[in-house]
Write an enzyme that holds these catalytic residues in place. Structure first.
Site, PDB file in Angstrom:
ATOM      1  N   HIS A 147       0.813  -1.218   0.000  1.00  0.00           N
ATOM      2  CA  HIS A 147       0.000   0.000   0.000  1.00  0.00           C
ATOM      3  C   HIS A 147       0.844   1.264   0.000  1.00  0.00           C
ATOM      4  O   HIS A 147       0.341   2.348  -0.278  1.00  0.00           O
ATOM      5  CB  HIS A 147      -0.929   0.008   1.214  1.00  0.00           C
ATOM      6  CG  HIS A 147      -2.040  -0.990   1.088  1.00  0.00           C
ATOM      7  ND1 HIS A 147      -3.315  -0.647   0.734  1.00  0.00           N
ATOM      8  CD2 HIS A 147      -2.051  -2.338   1.233  1.00  0.00           C
ATOM      9  CE1 HIS A 147      -4.073  -1.725   0.678  1.00  0.00           C
ATOM     10  NE2 HIS A 147      -3.331  -2.770   0.981  1.00  0.00           N
ATOM     11  N   ASP A 355       3.527   9.417  -1.142  1.00  0.00           N
ATOM     12  CA  ASP A 355       2.335   8.682  -0.714  1.00  0.00           C
ATOM     13  C   ASP A 355       2.118   7.542  -1.695  1.00  0.00           C
ATOM     14  O   ASP A 355       2.300   7.732  -2.905  1.00  0.00           O
ATOM     15  CB  ASP A 355       1.111   9.628  -0.747  1.00  0.00           C
ATOM     16  CG  ASP A 355       0.118   9.346   0.373  1.00  0.00           C
ATOM     17  OD1 ASP A 355       0.039   8.189   0.819  1.00  0.00           O
ATOM     18  OD2 ASP A 355      -0.585  10.286   0.788  1.00  0.00           O
TER      19      ASP A 355
END
Ligand code: GDG
Length: 473
Positions: A147, A355
């Protein structure tokens, strides 16, 4: 592990609850409980039924929690994978705890597996789980999804155990990343460091194993989020905010208080906006929600202090009796209220330094009124930027440049806002969370893993290649 019947705060928890509710299955992991060292019950397995999902959880001892979760996962892997070598703490005990807990999880899971079960492992806490399972004779199909970002080869190589970690990825049949950039880093790393052969069709051969690797950008449930926006709590929040800020322009930031999210840089850009474009004085208001996260870790406490000091000084220098430029909240906002807040904002600031994806950007787009949509200012370093190029992309390190783009966002005419929003909405709909789940699981089902699964067991690396901080020097 979160109870999929309850609404959860984290992006990962939301996406997984959605995936599991659809297919049914078992969600296995840490219970979130810590048992006192030496107490019985450490590693005990608890199972619980939640609709068609079985929750199977294991407790951790304090020592394992500190070394495995706070230590190796969040003090080594999280900072390095977000390119923050300066914040990584390579303490020797952490890797032992990380291995020990992954082995414990593998042992507990082995007892629950049926031969045709498909295993989907999530995130950086569990990189060696599959190789532990293979060592115990597990021949099931196993996929892994990361992730968070995968950094470039030479950043990754700073982790003393990098070789062992990357080798462990090859115990899977499929490895999924958030973005093409991450996939490229994987491909370069394995070819340069492990002499891997690229076999075509996203398959790589190294360490005597073949793995398929791909980019599967995670999405949100757009329909569910729009329904939440239209629901009573969402609409109440929207109307309250619209009324409160009827004479002002509302900017919004929402994230966990994490150093990857670029919060201090964002505050500085907002200060520059007020300095350079004085028409925003007494008008532009930034609501910054920074929900508490990993508070028992030093780097997070430093960030908290820095944010308090920056917001205090900006408000002190620019605020008026009836206007404060920043409303900073170090608190969690109920999920049902978030969409109303997104919808009331003229501009969203989503400016992480790095991110994996960033679901806030996608939630903001989903919550907008398409007749009068707000503008998304998005960091080019968020995985989401690969899909959302119709947002206003910024380099968050460039304080002045970001301030200029925020000004452009505040000034953007309606027609341009509508045109950009339409394209962005199309993108998040096309690659929503259902697409993500299905495309990953279809790819996993299609992996030709017979050569691997016919091997009776995954051979453990010989002891001298086996990684421990000791033999890594
Ligand atoms: C990781 C990766 C990747 C935030 N504050 C509140 C709140 N949130 C919710 C948001 C969103 C979620 O948390 C955050 O998701 P993100 O994707 O933005 O970021 P991470 O938590 O860092 O997630 C990331 C993600 O995993 C999924 O793969 O996209 O790159 O770092 O849903 O709305 N929710 C509530 N109150 C808050 O104050 N209720």
């Amino acid at each position: 592990v979160a109870d999929p019947r309850k609404t959860a705060a984290g992006g990962l928890a939301v996406a997984l609850a959605d995936a599991l509710n659809t297919t049914g299955g078992m969600w296995f992991g840490w219970s979130g409980n810590i048992v006192k060292d030496g107490a019985t019950g450490e590693g005990e397995l608890h199972t619980q039924q939640a609709g068609n999902v079985t929750l199977a959880t294991v407790d951790l001892s304090q020592e394992d929690h500190d070394g495995y979760y706070l230590g190796y996962s969040n003090d080594v892997l999280w900072p390095v994978f977000h390119y923050r070598l300066d914040l990584a703490r390579f303490d020797a005990g952490h890797i032992d705890a990380y291995r020990r807990v992954n082995r414990l999880f593998a042992r507990k899971l082995m007892g629950l597996l049926k031969p045709d079960d498909i295993i989907w492992v999530h995130d950086y806490h569990l990189i060696p789980l599959a190789s532990e399972l293979r060592a115990m004779g597990c021949n099931n199909r196993i996929g892994f999804f990361l992730h968070i970002p995968l950094p470039p080869q030479l950043v990754l190589a700073a982790i003393p155990q990098h070789e062992w970690l990357m080798r462990a990825l090859f115990a899977h049949d499929l490895v999924g990343f958030q973005s093409e950039a991450d996939l490229l880093h994987f491909s370069r790393y394995v070819q340069a460091e492990a002499n891997a052969t690229a076999l075509g069709n996203d398959r790589f051969r190294a360490y005597n194993r073949t793995v398929r690797a791909g980019a599967f950008p995670i999405g949100i449930d757009v329909d569910e989020f729009q329904a939440l926006t239209r629901a009573k709590d969402g609409m109440d929040m929207y109307h309250r905010m619209k009324e409160e800020y009827s004479r002002r322009k509302l900017l919004l930031g929402v994230e966990r208080l994490d150093y990857s999210k670029g919060l201090p840089q964002r505050m500085r850009s907002f200060r520059t906006l007020l300095q350079k474009y004085p028409e925003n004085l007494n008008s532009a208001t930034l609501i910054q929600i920074a929900s508490p996260s990993r508070e028992d870790m030093g780097a997070y406490a430093d960030l908290l202090r820095e944010m308090e000091s920056l917001c205090g000084s900006i408000n002190g220098n620019y605020g008026e009796l009836d206007w404060m430029p920043i409303r900073y909240m170090h608190r969690n906002v109920a999920r049902k209220r978030l969409p109303g807040l997104y919808r009331a904002a003229r501009v969203a600031l989503v400016t992480p330094l790095r991110d994996g994806m960033n679901l806030v950007a996608k939630e903001f787009i989903a919550a907008q009124d398409e007749n009068d949509p707000g503008v998304l200012v998005l960091s080019r370093f968020a995985g989401a930027a690969e899909q959302l190029e119709h947002a206003l992309l910024v380099n968050p390190y460039d304080i002045d440049g970001t301030a200029e783009v925020i000004q452009q966002a505040l000034q953007m005419p309606l027609e341009e806002r509508q045109a950009r929003h339409e394209k962005l909405l199309y993108r998040i709909r096309r690659h929503d969370v259902h697409w993500w789940r299905k495309s990953f699981l279809d790819a996993l089902a299609g992996t030709d893993s017979t050569d691997q699964r016919n091997q009776v067991s995954w051979r453990k690396p010989p002891r001298n290649e086996d990684v421990s901080p000791v033999n890594q020097g």
